[in-house]
Motif scaffolding. Structure first.
Motif, PDB file in Angstrom:
ATOM      1  N   GLN A 483      33.854  74.691  56.040  1.00  0.00           N
ATOM      2  CA  GLN A 483      34.016  74.545  57.489  1.00  0.00           C
ATOM      3  C   GLN A 483      33.634  75.844  58.195  1.00  0.00           C
ATOM      4  OE1 GLN A 483      37.916  73.012  58.453  1.00  0.00           O
ATOM      5  NE2 GLN A 483      37.991  71.806  56.586  1.00  0.00           N
ATOM      6  N   ALA A 487      30.267  76.399  60.631  1.00  0.00           N
ATOM      7  CA  ALA A 487      30.420  76.955  61.977  1.00  0.00           C
ATOM      8  C   ALA A 487      29.562  78.205  62.139  1.00  0.00           C
ATOM      9  CB  ALA A 487      31.897  77.276  62.245  1.00  0.00           C
ATOM     10  N   MET A 513      39.052  66.856  56.058  1.00  0.00           N
ATOM     11  CA  MET A 513      37.929  66.066  56.567  1.00  0.00           C
ATOM     12  C   MET A 513      37.239  65.422  55.369  1.00  0.00           C
ATOM     13  SD  MET A 513      36.251  68.461  59.466  1.00  0.00           S
ATOM     14  CE  MET A 513      37.087  70.025  59.554  1.00  0.00           C
ATOM     15  N   VAL A 519      32.942  64.210  63.249  1.00  0.00           N
ATOM     16  CA  VAL A 519      33.778  65.219  63.879  1.00  0.00           C
ATOM     17  C   VAL A 519      32.960  65.914  64.957  1.00  0.00           C
ATOM     18  CG1 VAL A 519      35.105  65.658  61.780  1.00  0.00           C
ATOM     19  CG2 VAL A 519      33.103  67.046  62.263  1.00  0.00           C
ATOM     20  N   SER A 520      33.671  66.513  65.936  1.00  0.00           N
ATOM     21  CA  SER A 520      32.923  67.355  66.861  1.00  0.00           C
ATOM     22  C   SER A 520      33.338  68.792  66.613  1.00  0.00           C
ATOM     23  CB  SER A 520      33.154  66.917  68.302  1.00  0.00           C
ATOM     24  OG  SER A 520      34.447  67.259  68.686  1.00  0.00           O
ATOM     25  N   LEU A 521      32.377  69.677  66.733  1.00  0.00           N
ATOM     26  CA  LEU A 521      32.622  71.094  66.487  1.00  0.00           C
ATOM     27  C   LEU A 521      32.286  71.838  67.778  1.00  0.00           C
ATOM     28  CD1 LEU A 521      32.966  73.708  64.793  1.00  0.00           C
ATOM     29  CD2 LEU A 521      30.580  73.455  64.103  1.00  0.00           C
ATOM     30  N   GLN A 533      36.323  75.245  66.632  1.00  0.00           N
ATOM     31  CA  GLN A 533      37.340  74.212  66.629  1.00  0.00           C
ATOM     32  C   GLN A 533      36.710  72.883  66.207  1.00  0.00           C
ATOM     33  OE1 GLN A 533      39.163  72.643  70.439  1.00  0.00           O
ATOM     34  NE2 GLN A 533      40.772  74.035  69.744  1.00  0.00           N
ATOM     35  N   TYR A 534      37.253  72.282  65.145  1.00  0.00           N
ATOM     36  CA  TYR A 534      36.804  70.950  64.728  1.00  0.00           C
ATOM     37  C   TYR A 534      37.783  69.922  65.279  1.00  0.00           C
ATOM     38  CZ  TYR A 534      33.629  72.949  61.186  1.00  0.00           C
ATOM     39  OH  TYR A 534      32.629  73.617  60.532  1.00  0.00           O
ATOM     40  N   SER A 536      38.666  65.708  65.459  1.00  0.00           N
ATOM     41  CA  SER A 536      38.345  64.373  64.939  1.00  0.00           C
ATOM     42  C   SER A 536      39.411  63.410  65.428  1.00  0.00           C
ATOM     43  CB  SER A 536      38.310  64.405  63.409  1.00  0.00           C
ATOM     44  OG  SER A 536      38.145  63.096  62.916  1.00  0.00           O
ATOM     45  N   SER A 543      40.732  75.167  63.250  1.00  0.00           N
ATOM     46  CA  SER A 543      40.330  76.101  64.301  1.00  0.00           C
ATOM     47  C   SER A 543      40.477  77.521  63.794  1.00  0.00           C
ATOM     48  CB  SER A 543      41.189  75.900  65.556  1.00  0.00           C
ATOM     49  OG  SER A 543      42.537  76.201  65.243  1.00  0.00           O
TER      50      SER A 543
END
Lengths: 550, 83
Positions: A483, A487, A513, A519-521, A533-534, A536, A543
């Motif tokens: 993650q 990012a 996840m 998901v939005s990042l 910040q992820y 979902s 985060s």
């Protein structure tokens, strides 16, 4: 020597047509006027000029303009901005006919009035090719080498009787020689626009036209395309033409393609027409071919620019009459588990199977050097694939190959595709082949929304992401380190700052996840700090903050 | 380590090394006939298991192995010896 290349253009009446743009003729006067006007601009500075044009007439004016000023000319292979920056083209040294590129502009109008050209110095021209690794590589040639080759084309095949139509770019040596310089030097006419499709070739081609094409185009002639006039010649270069493609062109257009063997480094080497599959090659006039100690084809000619024979990397076998056959790339022999394996031999074995339309085999250094096969199936093969799935089908292939190949030669990994990837010159690049076997390390980006120091991505965590391998086999999840990695890689792409990931604070992984999840990042940059910040299903799943490198 | 955990790890190896779809792997799957592993694949698998067990393993020790279950038995035994 250069006289011959430019003497027709220089001495022609202003109104003599030298090129066609669509249905309109471009005159010698117009081309000379554009070249002289550009030369005025180029005289103010010095150093190499990068020349990129979509239109071959504009290109020719640019080439002559730069030669008149004694400046070297470098030809980018395409016009992607990041690529141009990588090879050193910038506003001050780029000449183009694209309004989207920042630089000097060159454009040939329909008519123009300009006297004879001044004496044109010999000059040098550089081509950017993609090496087998895929990195751009510059190959410099003297214009006299190109001029010598154009003279040989004229001796061998005469003057193109009709206009010359090309499906390949003049930014490469083959397109430049055949599509532009040969007709220009011999007083024929060339179509200035590249004809990407056979439909457009059919619209343009006139009586006794000559088509300058490639295996990529000749292997994909749509069955419904008819040419009004039988071409005088169809040329193909950039790689061997399959016997099927050669016979297909003959059946459909009434003209058996003339293949030219060569490379940017060596220029033209030999030619053939495949009356029979695998016909031998005849060396071009002024070309001496031999084999070096490794059995590789070497070339000595006025087109190579070298005084000693240049090796081409293909194994060669000579016939008594001086013609020769190629026996596969020597650099396509790889070591698998310490044993030498010829990739062309494995490809040949696969191609002999009835289910196989086309194939490429590559070694995979990431996977201990094992072989990977990229296979295009026939209709029959596709039916079998959908019936039993790719794993089972790949095992059937292995079983079928066992009769012909040794265990080391059997591909371990298989990809069934619609088309073997190749670049626009029809070349297969090893690094691109290998990337098909690598699991992706970034999720699929479904949307991207950037506002200054803030960017938001919608991501799909596709199940074949590398990070899901082995964490954990029964319930794969996206590890925290992945993650952070995703990012920082995306942030580096957006802002060009490296965030190494070890200097982090306030990092919280709240929920796992899983494969297939969307998901939005969101990324917010504050100076050298990155907040990520992820989210979902409306909740924050992870985060934190990462500090970037100075 | 339980036999279930060994099984899960082994499945991960089979997927990673040979791209065998997970649903084709079962305890009774025959390595040669069902999963089409050949002698070179077997060597790759043994190397991977050696890494996992943390000690040298000879091909001899896997000579009688036929199915996924046999591999688990063998690994289990080697792990117990190591403990």
């Amino acid at each position: 020597m250069m006289e011959a290349l430019w003497s027709f253009l220089s001495g022609a009446e202003n109104s003599t047509p030298v090129a066609c743009r669509g249905s309109r003729d471009l005159s010698a006067g117009a081309l000379r006027a554009a070249a002289l006007s550009l030369a005025e601009d180029l005289r103010k500075d010095e150093g190499a000029v990068f020349l990129y044009c979509e239109d071959a007439a504009n290109f020719t004016a640019g080439l002559i303009g730069a030669l008149i000023c004694g400046r070297d000319i470098l030809l980018p292979a395409h016009s992607a901005p990041a690529y141009l920056a990588e090879i050193g083209a910038k506003r001050q040294n780029l000449v183009s006919d694209l309004s989207t590129l920042d630089g000097m502009h060159v454009s040939v109008a329909e008519d123009g009035d300009a006297g004879a050209l001044p004496a044109i110095p010999d000059g040098r021209i550089g081509f950017f090719t993609s090496g087998t690794s895929g990195d751009p590589k510059l190959c410099m040639k003297a214009m006299t080498q190109l001029s010598a080759e154009v003279a040989v084309l004229g001796n061998l095949w005469g003057t193109p009787a009709g206009a010359v139509v090309g499906t390949v770019s003049h930014q490469h040596i083959y397109g430049l020689l055949f599509r532009v310089l040969w007709p220009l030097a011999s007083g024929s006419v060339f179509f200035s626009r590249i004809h990407e499709t056979w439909e457009s070739v059919a619209e343009s081609i006139g009586e006794h036209g000559t088509v300058i094409s490639s295996p990529a185009h000749l292997g994909r002639i749509p069955p419904e395309v008819r040419l009004r006039h039988k071409p005088a010649f169809i040329f193909s270069s950039g790689g061997p033409l399959t016997p099927q493609a050669a016979q297909g062109a003959l059946a459909q257009f009434g003209c058996l393609p003339t293949e030219v063997l060569g490379s940017t480094e060596t220029g033209g080497v030999a030619w053939r027409r495949q009356v029979e599959p695998g016909e031998a090659w005849t060396p071009l006039p002024r070309v001496e071919v031999s084999a070096d100690a490794d059995g590789a084809l070497t070339v000595l000619s006025p087109f190579t620019g070298a005084s000693v024979p240049v090796p081409m990397g293909d194994a060669v076998e000579f016939l008594e009459d001086g013609r020769f056959r190629l026996k596969g790339r020597l650099d396509r022999i790889v070591k698998v588990e310490g044993k030498r394996v010829s990739l062309p031999r494995v490809e040949e074995a696969l191609r002999a199977l009835p289910q196989v339309e086309d194939v490429a085999v590559t070694d995979l250094p990431d996977r201990g050097g094992a072989l990977g096969a990229i296979v295009v199936l026939t209709g029959e093969g596709q039916a079998a694939l959908s019936a039993c799935g790719s794993f089972r089908y790949s095992r059937d292939f292995r079983a079928a190959l066992r009769r012909r190949l040794e265990p080391m030669e059997l591909p371990r990994f298989w990809r069934f595709v619609d088309e073997v990837p190749q670049n626009s010159q029809g070349k297969r690049i090893a690094s691109v082949m290998r990337s098909l076997f690598r699991s992706p390390e970034l999720p699929q980006i479904e949307s991207e929304n950037r506002e200054g120091d803030k960017v938001e991505f919608d991501l799909l965590l596709q199940p074949d992401l590398r990070w899901f391998e082995g964490h954990f086999p029964d319930q794969p999840i996206l590890p925290g380190v992945a993650q952070l990695h995703i990012a920082s890689v995306l942030a580096e792409r957006v802002w060009g700052i490296e965030f190494p990931g070890h200097d982090m604070s306030r990092v919280k992984f709240r929920r796992v996840m899983q494969p297939g999840e969307r998901v939005s990042l969101s990324l917010v940059r504050r100076e050298r700090r990155l907040d990520f910040q992820y989210v979902s299903g409306g909740e924050i799943v992870a985060s934190g903050t990462v500090r970037g490198l100075e | 380590m339980t036999r279930d955990e060994i099984y899960e790890t082994l499945k991960g190896f089979l997927v990673e090394l040979f791209e065998i779809p997970e649903e084709q792997i079962s305890l009774d799957a025959n390595l040669a006939d069902d999963l089409d592993l050949d002698s070179i694949d077997a060597v790759d698998l043994i190397l991977k298991l050696q890494e996992f067990i943390g000690r040298k393993v000879s091909a001899e020790q896997f000579r009688s192995v036929r199915t996924v279950r046999d591999v688990i038995d063998q690994v289990n035994e080697l792990l117990e010896q190591a403990a």
